[in-house]
Design a protein around this motif. Structure first.
Motif, mmCIF file in Angstrom:
data_model
loop_
_atom_site.group_PDB
_atom_site.id
_atom_site.type_symbol
_atom_site.label_atom_id
_atom_site.label_comp_id
_atom_site.label_asym_id
_atom_site.label_seq_id
_atom_site.Cartn_x
_atom_site.Cartn_y
_atom_site.Cartn_z
ATOM 1 N N MET A 120 1.735 1.269 -9.277
ATOM 2 C CA MET A 120 0.435 0.608 -9.193
ATOM 3 C C MET A 120 0.078 -0.678 -10.066
ATOM 4 O O MET A 120 -0.394 -1.644 -9.686
ATOM 5 C CB MET A 120 -0.657 1.679 -9.059
ATOM 6 N N LYS B 271 0.756 -1.044 0.288
ATOM 7 C CA LYS B 271 -0.077 -0.089 0.044
ATOM 8 C C LYS B 271 0.750 1.356 0.095
ATOM 9 O O LYS B 271 0.381 2.526 -0.351
ATOM 10 C CB LYS B 271 -0.863 -0.089 1.195
ATOM 11 N N THR B 272 2.010 1.292 0.652
ATOM 12 C CA THR B 272 2.872 2.435 0.882
ATOM 13 C C THR B 272 3.826 2.320 -0.552
ATOM 14 O O THR B 272 4.751 3.533 -0.617
ATOM 15 C CB THR B 272 3.507 2.448 2.097
ATOM 16 N N TRP B 273 3.694 1.747 -1.268
ATOM 17 C CA TRP B 273 4.826 1.705 -2.409
ATOM 18 C C TRP B 273 4.579 2.875 -3.404
ATOM 19 O O TRP B 273 3.312 3.467 -3.416
ATOM 20 C CB TRP B 273 4.980 0.382 -3.410
ATOM 21 N N PRO B 274 5.336 3.169 -4.273
ATOM 22 C CA PRO B 274 5.229 4.219 -5.103
ATOM 23 C C PRO B 274 3.797 4.165 -6.014
ATOM 24 O O PRO B 274 3.413 3.260 -6.470
ATOM 25 C CB PRO B 274 6.353 4.596 -5.870
ATOM 26 N N ARG B 275 3.229 5.446 -5.961
ATOM 27 C CA ARG B 275 1.922 5.139 -6.876
ATOM 28 C C ARG B 275 2.101 4.913 -8.322
ATOM 29 O O ARG B 275 1.286 4.196 -8.913
ATOM 30 C CB ARG B 275 1.400 6.719 -6.766
ATOM 31 N N GLU B 276 3.212 5.256 -8.832
ATOM 32 C CA GLU B 276 3.486 4.976 -10.236
ATOM 33 C C GLU B 276 3.905 3.467 -10.480
ATOM 34 O O GLU B 276 3.846 3.029 -11.501
ATOM 35 C CB GLU B 276 5.040 5.698 -10.919
ATOM 36 N N THR C 43 3.864 -3.381 -7.933
ATOM 37 C CA THR C 43 2.721 -3.375 -6.947
ATOM 38 C C THR C 43 1.824 -4.496 -7.164
ATOM 39 O O THR C 43 1.421 -5.317 -6.606
ATOM 40 C CB THR C 43 1.971 -2.274 -6.516
#
Length: 129
Positions: A34, A27-32, A38
């Protein structure tokens, strides 16, 4: 609450815990990421879990072993993906170690189930002698 037959397997239970923890950690990984890493780790963790459930519903040990083999493959893929995530700085060494320990335990129990299914198949198979 109704318990599904596959839920009795320690391998399924371990994979279920692993999948929950992978979702929490990622959940805390970089949005890019996703749709990149992730998504990849979540799919691999979920696949390990789902293959045990699906395989347990198949007819015969040979089919079940095939699904367990797929589950083991997904756990190996997960190990590699988690290592990459750690090396990219998406999680701490301690978080990676915790997830890798859960992954190792899930793999150990899945391999144990694979061997148990193999042994039961050998007992059922007629001898040639």
């Amino acid at each position: 609450m109704h318990v599904m037959p596959y839920e009795r397997f320690e391998a399924w239970q371990a994979c279920h815990i692993l999948a929950l923890e992978v979702y929490k950690a990622s959940k805390t990984w970089p949005r890019e990421e996703m749709y990149g890493l992730t998504s990849q780790v979540r799919r691999a963790a979920t696949s390990a879990l789902l293959n045990i459930a699906e395989g347990s519903a198949k007819r015969g040990p040979r089919e079940f072993r095939r699904y367990l083999d797929n589950s083991l493959g997904s756990l190996s893929e997960l190990a590699c993906s988690l290592r990459l995530a750690k090396d990219l700085g998406f999680m701490s060494e301690a978080d990676w170690e915790r997830l890798d320990d859960l992954r190792w335990e899930a793999g150990r129990k899945t391999w144990g189930l694979y061997e148990a299914v193999q042994t039961s198949a050998d007992r059922v198979r007629p001898s040639n002698g």
